[in-house]
Motif scaffolding. Structure first.
Motif, mmCIF file in Angstrom:
data_model
loop_
_atom_site.group_PDB
_atom_site.id
_atom_site.type_symbol
_atom_site.label_atom_id
_atom_site.label_comp_id
_atom_site.label_asym_id
_atom_site.label_seq_id
_atom_site.Cartn_x
_atom_site.Cartn_y
_atom_site.Cartn_z
ATOM 1 N N ASP A 116 74.300 35.124 39.879
ATOM 2 C CA ASP A 116 74.255 36.239 38.941
ATOM 3 C C ASP A 116 73.758 37.495 39.672
ATOM 4 O O ASP A 116 72.647 37.501 40.202
ATOM 5 N N PRO A 117 74.569 38.556 39.706
ATOM 6 C CA PRO A 117 74.143 39.766 40.428
ATOM 7 C C PRO A 117 72.889 40.402 39.832
ATOM 8 O O PRO A 117 72.225 41.198 40.481
ATOM 9 N N ARG A 118 72.547 40.015 38.595
ATOM 10 C CA ARG A 118 71.298 40.552 38.026
ATOM 11 C C ARG A 118 70.095 39.908 38.700
ATOM 12 O O ARG A 118 68.999 40.457 38.683
ATOM 13 N N ASP A 132 86.022 33.653 25.673
ATOM 14 C CA ASP A 132 86.697 33.088 26.854
ATOM 15 C C ASP A 132 87.448 31.817 26.439
ATOM 16 O O ASP A 132 88.573 31.566 26.852
ATOM 17 N N GLY A 160 86.050 41.254 27.501
ATOM 18 C CA GLY A 160 84.733 40.995 26.924
ATOM 19 C C GLY A 160 84.105 42.251 26.326
ATOM 20 O O GLY A 160 84.699 43.335 26.348
ATOM 21 N N GLY A 161 82.898 42.089 25.803
ATOM 22 C CA GLY A 161 82.222 43.150 25.053
ATOM 23 C C GLY A 161 82.115 44.486 25.776
ATOM 24 O O GLY A 161 82.435 45.533 25.207
ATOM 25 N N THR A 162 81.676 44.468 27.051
ATOM 26 C CA THR A 162 81.523 45.764 27.728
ATOM 27 C C THR A 162 82.887 46.391 28.020
ATOM 28 O O THR A 162 82.997 47.590 28.182
ATOM 29 N N VAL A 188 79.179 34.174 33.117
ATOM 30 C CA VAL A 188 80.468 34.834 33.321
ATOM 31 C C VAL A 188 81.620 34.080 32.646
ATOM 32 O O VAL A 188 82.632 34.679 32.280
ATOM 33 N N TRP A 246 88.774 39.405 31.761
ATOM 34 C CA TRP A 246 88.326 40.713 32.259
ATOM 35 C C TRP A 246 86.899 40.959 31.774
ATOM 36 O O TRP A 246 86.626 40.914 30.579
ATOM 37 N N THR A 247 85.988 41.209 32.713
ATOM 38 C CA THR A 247 84.582 41.341 32.340
ATOM 39 C C THR A 247 83.949 42.521 33.065
ATOM 40 O O THR A 247 84.651 43.461 33.453
ATOM 41 N N ASP A 248 82.609 42.473 33.259
ATOM 42 C CA ASP A 248 81.930 43.636 33.868
ATOM 43 C C ASP A 248 81.491 43.365 35.305
ATOM 44 O O ASP A 248 80.672 44.090 35.843
ATOM 45 N N VAL A 249 81.972 42.282 35.902
ATOM 46 C CA VAL A 249 81.687 42.000 37.324
ATOM 47 C C VAL A 249 83.012 41.623 37.989
ATOM 48 O O VAL A 249 83.944 41.171 37.320
ATOM 49 N N GLY A 287 84.604 39.310 39.300
ATOM 50 C CA GLY A 287 84.899 37.889 39.479
ATOM 51 C C GLY A 287 83.649 37.043 39.403
ATOM 52 O O GLY A 287 82.570 37.510 39.009
ATOM 53 N N ILE A 288 83.808 35.784 39.796
ATOM 54 C CA ILE A 288 82.646 34.891 39.867
ATOM 55 C C ILE A 288 81.982 35.177 41.210
ATOM 56 O O ILE A 288 82.646 35.220 42.251
ATOM 57 N N LEU A 289 80.696 35.401 41.169
ATOM 58 C CA LEU A 289 79.956 35.753 42.385
ATOM 59 C C LEU A 289 79.103 34.560 42.807
ATOM 60 O O LEU A 289 78.942 33.595 42.044
ATOM 61 N N ALA A 344 75.939 29.970 34.324
ATOM 62 C CA ALA A 344 76.624 31.191 34.787
ATOM 63 C C ALA A 344 77.400 31.778 33.613
ATOM 64 O O ALA A 344 78.469 31.297 33.244
#
Ligand code: ADP
Ligand code: ASP
Ligand code: MG
Length: 467
Positions: free
Chosen positions: A237-239, A209, A7-9, A265, A227-230, A232-234, A263
């Protein structure tokens, strides 16, 4: 072969792209194909370019395009050496000239067509995929760029076109296997595609995706990695909840329900092609590749709670329509949904009782104009600034006390519930709250359902260890 989507990040600068190469290098024996998003933030900038140009503000639009060029020049100069650097800059300048021409056309019209809007948004992935392929070659990973616009075939809908699986499969099967046979890593831009007549399209925001899943399904991949910035799926949202926990295993159904209810993600359509071909999907963190992630498969082992995760979808409005008693409910509902369909509005949650229907749809104040049309059906109440909270878990199916637990937590937090739906699949409970209460609602639910459960579980584990 496997499909790896970054992904972008994960491709935001030269450091991130080098990290991607170090993740891919040990997997070369599995024949990876890479799908990459635009460099982080570039698609949002292209939206601004489109908006500015459509208001006739060309010079500001061109300034943003110049900044996008600058980011690619910086990243490429930090990774590529001659002659690869000059070759990339030549490609970059060709694409920037194309984007400038498009912005100029839009600005002179002072309006933008949906097709022009999609076209403008494709430049991010067009550039990032060429850059990543060149960087890989420079870093000793033989790679080749493949133009996703020529391989992913869609209908001509904007802004989110629907893929056409048969021609997509045929084109991918013609182009990709020969690349893999030469031990090249094919690198494709996600999100971008074109219609059968050759018009450039996109799969909608977050659609890379989906590209990865379509490609994985078409080529019979043994695994799709997102592949992302967290990591996996949590559990949410951790934010919203920094204490959100990683879910090691989740079912296709649960993950799809979460994606549909906000979500971010995963793009909501991602899992369908994977489900159809029973391809496991892994969600992993490119910033912490060794940390482990989430595996999504047809059936997943139960977790510590009967809920798997909580999603939040913002930007929701609710229309409540009370039809006169003499109007048959079938005709009323038929007219109501025809009207929504006419306006391309998808109902997120629907509650019907007698001749009254409440429908939650995505959108905000701009939908107020629908009120007058709906008044033809009865008395209308319009509530913007709402949000949907959705709790998901296959394990809640048939369990008593779920609703009282969820709504008890909301009541204790003083949160008013506007609509309730228990998914017909019985794997989710969703409800509508005012947007101002949404974060608190998710935080309270998360604390009671996941944080207290895990604290109790670790206390129990400590007691067992002591004994
Ligand atoms: P990418 O650019 O890699 O596609 P996205 O920004 O689209 O990444 O998706 C990753 C983001 O999704 C995370 O940073 C996180 O804030 C958000 N997110 C929302 N819900 C969840 C969840 N349940 N688990 C993990 N991340 C989530
Ligand atoms: N770059 C596109 C977006 O930002 C697609 C994606 O990243 O999945 O929406
Ligand atoms: Mg995404």
């Amino acid at each position: 072969m496997i499909v790896m989507k970054f992904g972008g990040t994960s491709v935001q600068d030269s450091t991130a792209i080098r990290r991607v190469a170090s993740i891919v290098a040990p997997r070369l024996a599995e024949q990876p194909l890479l799908v990459v998003s635009a460099m982080g933030g570039v698609t949002d900038k292209l939206v601004q370019v489109a908006d500015l140009a459509s208001r006739g503000e060309l010079s500001q639009a061109l300034e943003i395009l110049e900044a996008i060029r600058g980011r690619h020049i910086l990243a490429s100069s930090e990774m590529l050496v001659e002659p690869a650097l000059s070759a990339f800059v030549a490609e970059l300048d060709t694409r920037m000239a194309e984007a400038t021409k498009l912005a100029t056309e839009i600005a002179s019209q002072k309006s933008i067509t949906p097709a022009q809007h999609s076209y403008m948004l494709t430049f991010g992935e067009l550039l990032s995929s060429v850059l990543v392929a060149a960087a890989f070659n420079g870093l000793g990973i033989p790679a080749a760029h493949a133009d996703a616009r020529k391989l992913i075939v869609t209908d001509a809908h904007h802004p989110a076109a629907a893929p056409l699986p048969a021609p997509t499969r045929a084109r991918l099967q013609e182009v990709i296997p020969p690349m893999l046979a030469q031990n090249l890593v094919p690198v494709l831009g996600g999100f971008i595609a074109s219609s059968e007549s050759g018009e450039v399209t996109t799969l909608g925001r977050g659609g890379s995706d989906y590209s990865a899943a379509l490609i994985g399904a078409a080529l019979g991949a043994s695994r799709i990695e997102i592949w992302t910035d967290v990591s996996g799926i949590l559990t949410t949202d951790p934010r919203i909840c920094p204490k959100a926990q990683r879910i090691s295993e989740i079912s296709f159904h649960e993950a799809t329900e979460l994606a549909c209810f906000g979500a971010k993600v995963l793009h909501p359509a991602t899992l369908l092609p994977a489900v159809e071909h029973d391809i496991p999907v892994a969600v992993l963190n490119s910033h912490k590749p060794t940390e482990g992630g989430t595996i999504i498969r047809a059936t997943a082992a139960h977790g510590p709670s009967y809920f798997r995760a909580i999603a939040l979808k913002r930007n929701i409005s609710v229309f409540t329509v009370r039809a006169p008693r003499h109007m048959g409910s079938l005709r009323f509902l038929d007219d109501l949904f025809s009207l929504l369909r006419w306006h391309h509005l998808q109902s997120e949650i629907v509650a019907i009782s007698g001749a009254t229907a409440s429908v939650a749809v995505e959108g905000n104040h701009e939908l107020a104009k629908l009120t007058s049309e709906l008044q033809a059906l009865g008395e209308v109440e319009f509530q913007p600034n709402m949000a949907i909270v959705c709790l998901v878990g296959e394990n809640i199916r048939g369990r008593c006390g779920i609703a009282s637990e969820v709504f008890g937590i909301q009541a204790a937090a003083g949160i008013n519930i506007h609509m309730i739906a228990q998914g017909s699949s019985e794997i989710s409970v969703s409800f509508v709250v005012e947007e101002k209460d949404a974060v608190k609602s998710v935080q309270q639910l998360h604390r009671h359902i996941f944080e207290e459960t895990s604290a109790a579980a670790s206390e129990a584990a400590m007691e067992t260890a002591k004994a």
